[in-house]
Design an enzyme around this catalytic site. Structure first.
Site, PDB file in Angstrom:
ATOM      1  N   LYS A  13      22.439  38.142  22.622  1.00  0.00           N
ATOM      2  CA  LYS A  13      23.774  37.950  23.722  1.00  0.00           C
ATOM      3  C   LYS A  13      25.264  37.573  23.187  1.00  0.00           C
ATOM      4  CE  LYS A  13      22.212  34.980  26.589  1.00  0.00           C
ATOM      5  NZ  LYS A  13      23.110  33.639  26.069  1.00  0.00           N
ATOM      6  N   ARG A  88      23.368  29.258  34.564  1.00  0.00           N
ATOM      7  CA  ARG A  88      21.632  29.038  33.760  1.00  0.00           C
ATOM      8  C   ARG A  88      20.776  29.387  34.844  1.00  0.00           C
ATOM      9  NH1 ARG A  88      20.259  27.990  28.433  1.00  0.00           N
ATOM     10  NH2 ARG A  88      22.452  28.400  27.809  1.00  0.00           N
ATOM     11  N   ARG A 127      12.661  37.335  11.424  1.00  0.00           N
ATOM     12  CA  ARG A 127      13.789  37.347  10.512  1.00  0.00           C
ATOM     13  C   ARG A 127      13.464  36.412   8.793  1.00  0.00           C
ATOM     14  NH1 ARG A 127      17.430  33.763  14.671  1.00  0.00           N
ATOM     15  NH2 ARG A 127      17.493  35.907  15.822  1.00  0.00           N
ATOM     16  N   ARG A 159      12.905  31.517   8.915  1.00  0.00           N
ATOM     17  CA  ARG A 159      13.826  29.916   9.321  1.00  0.00           C
ATOM     18  C   ARG A 159      12.709  29.520  10.440  1.00  0.00           C
ATOM     19  NH1 ARG A 159      18.139  31.726  13.330  1.00  0.00           N
ATOM     20  NH2 ARG A 159      17.121  30.310  14.489  1.00  0.00           N
ATOM     21  N   ARG A 170      11.488  29.524  25.900  1.00  0.00           N
ATOM     22  CA  ARG A 170      12.841  29.981  25.957  1.00  0.00           C
ATOM     23  C   ARG A 170      12.426  31.495  26.869  1.00  0.00           C
ATOM     24  NH1 ARG A 170      15.829  30.164  20.788  1.00  0.00           N
ATOM     25  NH2 ARG A 170      17.554  30.338  22.348  1.00  0.00           N
TER      26      ARG A 170
END
Ligand SMILES: [Zn+2]
Length: 216
Positions: A13, A88, A127, A159, A170
């Site tokens: 996004k 949100r 990642r 990470r 989340r």
């Protein structure tokens, strides 16, 4: 025109919001950025925000809405806003609605990036960043190749904050609090759903097509 961009964490996004800003002469509003700017200015509000964040508590909808008012009431932003990650929840959506009316504007379209949870998890957990040269890769989608990257493999690190549990958490918050707002925009016939599993450029082509068709 004003655009709202929805999508779960890991949907790309932020990248797409930046693409829209670059091509359509607009200004991106992300609440994270707004909070950081306010804290940096060290205003009373900024100090209040910092205290909350340091304590690990959520910044209230009232504070967020106050920051949004500042942006919406600024004439130079009229009809050129990309909302990235706001609203949100219901409370924020209703507040945005009344503010938009108050400042004589409208939301031209709402773009929702759809992506399944398995792909998000692979994207985020896969990642890899090279600590030597700074290039980023993905274990699943874009593995480092010898011809393109010749640092030793032990420089590649995942990470550390990207644990599976954090991401699932989340996504769950997004599904519970944010997704239900979409019906509201669907009823107004301004919602566009976009498949966000493919290539970034192709997804952006679709987004650009939608925005361009609204302009004409
Ligand atoms: Zn490297």
């Amino acid at each position: 025109m004003n655009i709202i961009l929805f999508g779960p964490p890991g949907s790309g996004k932020g990248t797409q919001a930046d693409n829209i800003v670059k091509n359509f002469n607009s200004y991106k509003i992300s609440t994270g950025d707004l909070l950081r700017v306010e804290m940096k200015k060290n205003t009373d509000l900024g100090k209040e925000i910092k205290t909350k964040i340091d304590r690990g508590s959520l910044v209230s909808d009232d504070i967020i809405n106050n920051l949004i008012v500042k942006i919406l009431s600024n004439m130079k932003n009229i009809n050129g806003l990309i909302f990235d990650g706001y609203p949100r929840n219901w409370n924020q959506a209703k507040s945005l609605d009344s503010l938009i009316k108050k400042y004589n504007q409208k939301i031209s379209c709402v773009l929702c990036l759809n992506i399944d949870i398995e792909t998000i998890i692979k994207r985020v957990l896969g990642r890899l960043i090279c600590t030597k040269c700074g290039l980023t890769f993905n274990k699943y989608f874009n593995p480092p190749k010898k011809e393109e990257h010749n640092c030793r493999l032990n420089y590649l690190k995942v990470r550390s904050d990207d644990s599976k549990k954090t991401i699932k958490n989340r996504i769950e918050i997004y599904n519970n609090n944010t997704l239900p707002i979409l019906d509201y925009y669907e009823d107004q016939k301004i919602l566009h759903k976009i498949d966000a599993t493919g290539e970034v450029n192709k997804i952006y082509d679709e987004i650009r097509g939608i925005i361009t068709s609204l302009e004409t």
